[in-house]
Write a protein that holds these residues in place. Sequence first.
Motif, PDB file in Angstrom:
ATOM      1  N   UNK B 101       5.286  -1.034  60.423  1.00 23.57           N
ATOM      2  CA  UNK B 101       4.557   0.228  60.026  1.00 23.57           C
ATOM      3  C   UNK B 101       4.646   0.544  58.388  1.00 23.57           C
ATOM      4  N   UNK B 102       5.656   0.298  58.006  1.00 22.08           N
ATOM      5  CA  UNK B 102       5.610   0.610  56.644  1.00 22.08           C
ATOM      6  C   UNK B 102       5.203  -0.392  55.665  1.00 22.08           C
ATOM      7  N   UNK B 103       5.106  -1.561  56.185  1.00 23.95           N
ATOM      8  CA  UNK B 103       4.483  -2.627  55.671  1.00 23.95           C
ATOM      9  C   UNK B 103       3.064  -2.585  55.466  1.00 23.95           C
ATOM     10  N   UNK B 105       1.421   0.263  55.970  1.00 22.51           N
ATOM     11  CA  UNK B 105       0.872   1.401  54.791  1.00 22.51           C
ATOM     12  C   UNK B 105       0.879   0.810  53.845  1.00 22.51           C
ATOM     13  N   UNK B 106       2.003   0.034  53.042  1.00 22.90           N
ATOM     14  CA  UNK B 106       1.878  -0.324  51.878  1.00 22.90           C
ATOM     15  C   UNK B 106       0.933  -1.380  51.331  1.00 22.90           C
ATOM     16  N   UNK B 109      -2.096   0.752  50.742  1.00 24.75           N
ATOM     17  CA  UNK B 109      -2.292   1.173  49.463  1.00 24.75           C
ATOM     18  C   UNK B 109      -2.376   0.334  48.415  1.00 24.75           C
ATOM     19  N   UNK B 113      -5.277   0.630  45.821  1.00 22.97           N
ATOM     20  CA  UNK B 113      -5.199   0.615  44.224  1.00 22.97           C
ATOM     21  C   UNK B 113      -5.937  -0.401  43.487  1.00 22.97           C
ATOM     22  N   UNK B 115      -8.789  -2.984  44.840  1.00 26.77           N
ATOM     23  CA  UNK B 115      -9.376  -3.571  45.942  1.00 26.77           C
ATOM     24  C   UNK B 115     -10.041  -4.819  45.453  1.00 26.77           C
ATOM     25  N   UNK B 116     -10.005  -5.176  43.794  1.00 30.10           N
ATOM     26  CA  UNK B 116     -10.639  -6.638  43.520  1.00 30.10           C
ATOM     27  C   UNK B 116      -9.421  -7.602  43.537  1.00 30.10           C
ATOM     28  N   UNK B 214       9.539  -5.772  50.397  1.00 29.38           N
ATOM     29  CA  UNK B 214       8.466  -5.262  49.713  1.00 29.38           C
ATOM     30  C   UNK B 214       7.706  -6.061  48.808  1.00 29.38           C
ATOM     31  N   UNK B 217       4.908  -8.174  50.756  1.00 27.89           N
ATOM     32  CA  UNK B 217       3.677  -7.395  51.209  1.00 27.89           C
ATOM     33  C   UNK B 217       2.772  -7.313  50.117  1.00 27.89           C
TER      34      UNK B 217
END
Lengths: 130, 439
Positions: B101-103, B105-106, B109, B113, B115-116, B214, B217
């Motif tokens: 779940x944390x992965x 979410x990251x 994000x 931050x 998108x390209x 982290x 991901x």
Amino acid sequence: MTSRWQVARQFGAAALVICLVCMASWKEFSAPIAPDTVSPTIEDYAELKSSLPSHGVACYFSDKDVESQAALWYLAEYTLAPLVLRVGSDCGWAIGRFENPRTVDTLDSIGFRIERAYGPQLLLLRRKQP
Amino acid sequence: MIVLLGLLWPALLGVLLARSLGRGLPAPMQVFLSLPLGLGAISCSLFVQLETGLPALVFELLVALAAGAVCWRVGTPPCVKPAIKGSLDIWIGVGLAVTLAASLYRFRIVIFEAPQGAWDAWQIWNMHARFLATPYWRDMFSSEIPWTHGDYPLLLPGSIARLWSLTGRQDLDASHLVAFLFTFATIGLLGSAVSALKGRAHGMLAALFLAATPFFIVQGASQCADIPLSFFLLAVVALPAFEEGVLLAGLCAAMAAWTKNEGLLLVAVVAPIRTLALCLSRGVRGASAPTVRFLAGLAPLLAIVLFMRFALAPPNDHIGGRPLAALVSQATDFQRWKLVLLAVPRGIRRLGGLPVGVPVLLLIYGVLAGLEAKCDRLTLWTGSATLAALLAGYCVVCVVQPRDIYWQIDTALYRLLMQLWPAAIFLVFIAVRPLRPTA
């Protein structure tokens, strides 16, 4: 004794996994959110796309050293692909990126006229007919 | 949403490929192999279309019919009933769910931050996709834009461009979805492979170690090709542990070479290492059948990769097209070697993006769990030798490449180590005892 040692090791391994889950989850959920810095530049260039040929070669030049601001050139290429953007001023079409407004006055001397301005720094240029 | 519909076709192709070439493999492994294989297949079909004019759909239908015929002829192997869950499985499952779940979410994000994608993603991979989506795709090899690395292989941009043609929309959803699939399919493949070999709890722990990295991901969400490469590298290391997975391992080695140039190095090292290890453990006669199966999986796609690499693409700017004297001069520069060889252990200690390097935690876990006396030594040693050879190869390229070596180490070290990380976790979990004996 062996059995106790075995149990202790398994507990240690389990504790380590719990620490890993906590650290990773904290790190992921608490990561700060940074703004998207690339998309606005791409949006600027995207406006040029309909005015330029869809492929072939166009020129890109700037009043700054292009290599030192390579990201702006690369982003233009990314937005306008498959049109290839060459650094130079010997094409029929060119994109000019100028920080100093006075640079515009020198365009005439290198044979270009402004086709359209997209803000103060980004210009679509076309070679003047001889 | 439309891109999800577009994904149905590569998903079907991938399922057929995984079931036909990897029949007998545990079903969860087939599931996690399917979509990456399907994406690899559609990227090849797009390249065939661009190069020959034959519609991509024809090539894809041929692959689907051939794979479907094999599935139909051979039939479906019986399903293995999953083991009954114990309390340990439930607790590890909860930990894995929290970490995933944390992965997720990251991941979201990072996509929000950038998108390209990260610098390399838009400068190379997503840019190539934009060329491949047009008839003027050969212009990406232009010498006017060498910084976009026209020699890089086409699995990632090709699959994005083909998804665009399937959906009729050129947007960022396709590259986001491809990045997502490779990132989480790697976690799934790792977990399912270890589960099948060492039990469910052990498999979930392996997946947890990867999901709790982290940087893995973030790198996956960056839309670069390192995580797709790590997927195929993991498959090449893990699949030969199953007798039925050798053919698919060969195909995955070729897919790795179709993903990044490092994949060509993988092909160059894994084939001789596997052959040698098999000869030593089973004798020449015993080694011939699995070696032939591996090469049969490898050869067809590798032929396409080599054609693209040597007939179309410009030379690689790290090594190709440079004078031999320059290469020798840098290869014999002691200072460059010192910098690289000191950076590697430092990078491994810090790898992952946590206060303590995840490899350090994995090592402590391995010590606590203890070594398994009866582990699959062939898989373990072949995989370890492959990773060691790849790491050595990366060091050599880092030393001889022409750019500033400090910059090269700073920008490439963690990415390169992350390519090896899923396979390294797999090997550690193969080598150590499960937290409790498997039933």
